[in-house]
Design a protein around this motif. Structure first.
Motif, PDB file in Angstrom:
ATOM      1  N   GLU A 170      41.145  42.531  36.789  1.00  0.00           N
ATOM      2  CA  GLU A 170      42.432  43.171  36.490  1.00  0.00           C
ATOM      3  C   GLU A 170      43.403  43.031  37.666  1.00  0.00           C
ATOM      4  OE1 GLU A 170      43.578  44.322  33.762  1.00  0.00           O
ATOM      5  OE2 GLU A 170      41.747  44.263  32.563  1.00  0.00           O
ATOM      6  N   VAL A 171      42.891  43.216  38.880  1.00  0.00           N
ATOM      7  CA  VAL A 171      43.739  43.083  40.068  1.00  0.00           C
ATOM      8  C   VAL A 171      44.207  41.638  40.236  1.00  0.00           C
ATOM      9  CG1 VAL A 171      43.720  43.173  42.607  1.00  0.00           C
ATOM     10  CG2 VAL A 171      42.804  45.083  41.278  1.00  0.00           C
ATOM     11  N   ASP A 172      43.317  40.689  39.928  1.00  0.00           N
ATOM     12  CA  ASP A 172      43.693  39.273  40.010  1.00  0.00           C
ATOM     13  C   ASP A 172      44.774  38.926  38.995  1.00  0.00           C
ATOM     14  OD1 ASP A 172      41.872  38.884  42.013  1.00  0.00           O
ATOM     15  OD2 ASP A 172      40.308  38.060  40.712  1.00  0.00           O
ATOM     16  N   LYS A 173      44.716  39.593  37.839  1.00  0.00           N
ATOM     17  CA  LYS A 173      45.657  39.300  36.755  1.00  0.00           C
ATOM     18  C   LYS A 173      47.039  39.885  37.044  1.00  0.00           C
ATOM     19  CE  LYS A 173      44.607  41.160  32.834  1.00  0.00           C
ATOM     20  NZ  LYS A 173      43.851  41.428  31.582  1.00  0.00           N
ATOM     21  N   VAL A 174      47.088  41.187  37.298  1.00  0.00           N
ATOM     22  CA  VAL A 174      48.347  41.874  37.596  1.00  0.00           C
ATOM     23  C   VAL A 174      48.080  42.893  38.702  1.00  0.00           C
ATOM     24  CG1 VAL A 174      50.203  43.339  36.709  1.00  0.00           C
ATOM     25  CG2 VAL A 174      49.115  41.681  35.191  1.00  0.00           C
ATOM     26  N   LEU A 175      48.843  42.803  39.772  1.00  0.00           N
ATOM     27  CA  LEU A 175      48.658  43.732  40.881  1.00  0.00           C
ATOM     28  C   LEU A 175      49.192  45.108  40.494  1.00  0.00           C
ATOM     29  CD1 LEU A 175      47.535  43.497  43.784  1.00  0.00           C
ATOM     30  CD2 LEU A 175      49.903  43.283  44.569  1.00  0.00           C
ATOM     31  N   PRO A 176      48.326  46.129  40.455  1.00  0.00           N
ATOM     32  CA  PRO A 176      48.795  47.465  40.080  1.00  0.00           C
ATOM     33  C   PRO A 176      49.553  48.129  41.229  1.00  0.00           C
ATOM     34  CG  PRO A 176      46.463  47.546  40.599  1.00  0.00           C
ATOM     35  CD  PRO A 176      46.874  46.106  40.731  1.00  0.00           C
ATOM     36  N   ASP A 177      50.210  49.254  40.915  1.00  0.00           N
ATOM     37  CA  ASP A 177      50.899  50.022  41.955  1.00  0.00           C
ATOM     38  C   ASP A 177      49.926  50.958  42.668  1.00  0.00           C
ATOM     39  OD1 ASP A 177      53.713  49.155  41.489  1.00  0.00           O
ATOM     40  OD2 ASP A 177      53.318  49.990  39.507  1.00  0.00           O
ATOM     41  N   LEU A 178      48.805  51.256  42.005  1.00  0.00           N
ATOM     42  CA  LEU A 178      47.813  52.175  42.563  1.00  0.00           C
ATOM     43  C   LEU A 178      46.482  51.952  41.855  1.00  0.00           C
ATOM     44  CD1 LEU A 178      47.098  54.846  44.213  1.00  0.00           C
ATOM     45  CD2 LEU A 178      47.740  56.076  42.145  1.00  0.00           C
ATOM     46  N   VAL A 179      45.369  52.104  42.607  1.00  0.00           N
ATOM     47  CA  VAL A 179      44.034  52.036  42.018  1.00  0.00           C
ATOM     48  C   VAL A 179      43.322  53.363  42.254  1.00  0.00           C
ATOM     49  CG1 VAL A 179      41.803  50.872  41.967  1.00  0.00           C
ATOM     50  CG2 VAL A 179      43.871  49.549  42.428  1.00  0.00           C
ATOM     51  N   LEU A 180      42.792  53.960  41.180  1.00  0.00           N
ATOM     52  CA  LEU A 180      41.874  55.090  41.287  1.00  0.00           C
ATOM     53  C   LEU A 180      40.481  54.501  41.184  1.00  0.00           C
ATOM     54  CD1 LEU A 180      43.644  57.724  39.002  1.00  0.00           C
ATOM     55  CD2 LEU A 180      43.687  57.570  41.492  1.00  0.00           C
ATOM     56  N   LEU A 181      39.732  54.553  42.270  1.00  0.00           N
ATOM     57  CA  LEU A 181      38.525  53.745  42.408  1.00  0.00           C
ATOM     58  C   LEU A 181      37.272  54.611  42.592  1.00  0.00           C
ATOM     59  CD1 LEU A 181      37.334  50.861  42.811  1.00  0.00           C
ATOM     60  CD2 LEU A 181      37.935  51.082  45.237  1.00  0.00           C
ATOM     61  N   ASP A 182      36.380  54.555  41.613  1.00  0.00           N
ATOM     62  CA  ASP A 182      35.108  55.270  41.730  1.00  0.00           C
ATOM     63  C   ASP A 182      34.229  54.569  42.770  1.00  0.00           C
ATOM     64  OD1 ASP A 182      33.136  57.130  41.134  1.00  0.00           O
ATOM     65  OD2 ASP A 182      32.275  55.891  39.541  1.00  0.00           O
ATOM     66  N   TRP A 183      33.488  55.372  43.537  1.00  0.00           N
ATOM     67  CA  TRP A 183      32.615  54.817  44.584  1.00  0.00           C
ATOM     68  C   TRP A 183      31.439  54.067  43.966  1.00  0.00           C
ATOM     69  CZ3 TRP A 183      32.257  56.792  50.060  1.00  0.00           C
ATOM     70  CH2 TRP A 183      31.193  56.212  50.760  1.00  0.00           C
ATOM     71  N   MET A 184      30.715  54.749  43.061  1.00  0.00           N
ATOM     72  CA  MET A 184      29.501  54.183  42.469  1.00  0.00           C
ATOM     73  C   MET A 184      29.836  53.428  41.190  1.00  0.00           C
ATOM     74  SD  MET A 184      27.254  55.167  44.652  1.00  0.00           S
ATOM     75  CE  MET A 184      25.674  54.940  43.847  1.00  0.00           C
ATOM     76  N   LEU A 185      29.683  52.122  41.218  1.00  0.00           N
ATOM     77  CA  LEU A 185      30.016  51.279  40.072  1.00  0.00           C
ATOM     78  C   LEU A 185      28.908  50.265  39.825  1.00  0.00           C
ATOM     79  CD1 LEU A 185      33.722  50.376  40.935  1.00  0.00           C
ATOM     80  CD2 LEU A 185      33.005  51.836  39.038  1.00  0.00           C
ATOM     81  N   PRO A 186      28.742  49.828  38.571  1.00  0.00           N
ATOM     82  CA  PRO A 186      27.848  48.688  38.313  1.00  0.00           C
ATOM     83  C   PRO A 186      28.424  47.446  38.986  1.00  0.00           C
ATOM     84  CG  PRO A 186      28.405  49.862  36.275  1.00  0.00           C
ATOM     85  CD  PRO A 186      29.323  50.375  37.329  1.00  0.00           C
ATOM     86  N   GLY A 187      27.597  46.634  39.562  1.00  0.00           N
ATOM     87  CA  GLY A 187      28.096  45.451  40.260  1.00  0.00           C
ATOM     88  C   GLY A 187      28.611  45.852  41.631  1.00  0.00           C
ATOM     89  N   ALA A 188      29.764  45.293  42.015  1.00  0.00           N
ATOM     90  CA  ALA A 188      30.353  45.618  43.313  1.00  0.00           C
ATOM     91  C   ALA A 188      30.751  47.092  43.359  1.00  0.00           C
ATOM     92  CB  ALA A 188      31.569  44.728  43.571  1.00  0.00           C
ATOM     93  N   SER A 189      30.389  47.787  44.443  1.00  0.00           N
ATOM     94  CA  SER A 189      30.742  49.202  44.565  1.00  0.00           C
ATOM     95  C   SER A 189      32.219  49.361  44.901  1.00  0.00           C
ATOM     96  CB  SER A 189      29.904  49.844  45.679  1.00  0.00           C
ATOM     97  OG  SER A 189      30.328  49.379  46.948  1.00  0.00           O
TER      98      SER A 189
END
Length: 233
Positions: free
Chosen positions: A40-59
């Motif tokens: 998603e970031v590669d596609k369109v750069l957002p103005d803000l990311v709300l990012l969970d610490w624990m994620l499947p794949g890359a944390s």
């Protein structure tokens, strides 16, 4: 309209966050794992990311470090969401490049306040820059509104309302969205109050033939348009 990417693997939490953000007038995209978030970031750069610490794949921690290290995303605002409440975890999140850190469970009001605060810190120049549309000019630095060199007398609330309209043109905003974005969701006032201030704003713009730039969209809210004034001017 600010674009927010919500990266959260728990679907119910992600949907609740997205619902509240959309209600406040944000454009929201949801990703449920690290790879999807990166796409998603590669596609369109957002103005803000709300990012969970624990994620499947890359944390979330890995993603934050990656984004801070890349030229395109080094200034991307990130708020880390996590159940990890230890001080060492908070320090690790901030050191990875997060702009803020919110521990679960958190209230909707606190989340929205943090979102607005981070966006304000990241774009102070945009908030202070003068904006001009079809001869109508608003300057936050001097608190002046003018039209083709003629001053427009305007109250403080109408000034904030006009500033929001002019920085978000051609979009329909509901009364609830205007209350949240202009008054702030900590102020408990009726939605009809918006109508009163829109009426006052139109009256202030009438002497310079710009009142028609504020359109009423029946059943939906209001829109600031650049089109009507061409015929009225």
């Amino acid at each position: 309209m600010s674009r927010v990417l919500v990266v959260e693997d728990e679907a119910a939490i992600a949907e609740l966050i997205a619902l509240n953000l959309r209600h406040a007038g944000f454009e929201v995209t949801v990703a449920h794992d690290g790879d999807s978030a990166q796409a998603e970031v590669d596609k369109v750069l957002p103005d803000l990311v709300l990012l969970d610490w624990m994620l499947p794949g890359a944390s979330g921690l890995t993603l934050a470090k990656r984004w801070r290290g890349a030229q395109r995303t080094k200034d991307l605002p990130v708020i880390m969401l996590t159940a990890r409440a230890e001080e060492t975890d908070k320090v690790a999140g901030l050191d990875a490049g997060a702009d803020d850190y919110l521990t679960k469970p958190f209230s909707t009001q606190e989340l929205m306040a943090r979102v607005r605060a981070v966006l304000r810190r990241k774009a102070p120049q945009a908030l202070d820059s003068a904006v001009e549309i079809n001869g109508l000019r608003l300057d936050p630095g001097t608190r002046r509104v003018s039209c083709l060199e003629q001053d427009v007398k305007i109250g403080p609330t109408e000034f904030k309302l006009l500033h929001f309209f002019m920085t978000h043109p051609e979009r329909v905003h509901s009364r609830a969205q205007l209350l949240d974005r202009v008054w702030g969701d900590h102020v408990f006032i009726e939605e009809r109050t918006v109508d009163v201030h829109v009426k006052r704003l139109r009256e202030a713009l009438a002497p310079v033939n710009r009142s028609q730039m504020i359109e009423t969209v029946r059943g939906a809210g209001y829109r600031f348009t650049q089109q009507v004034v061409n015929a009225a001017a």
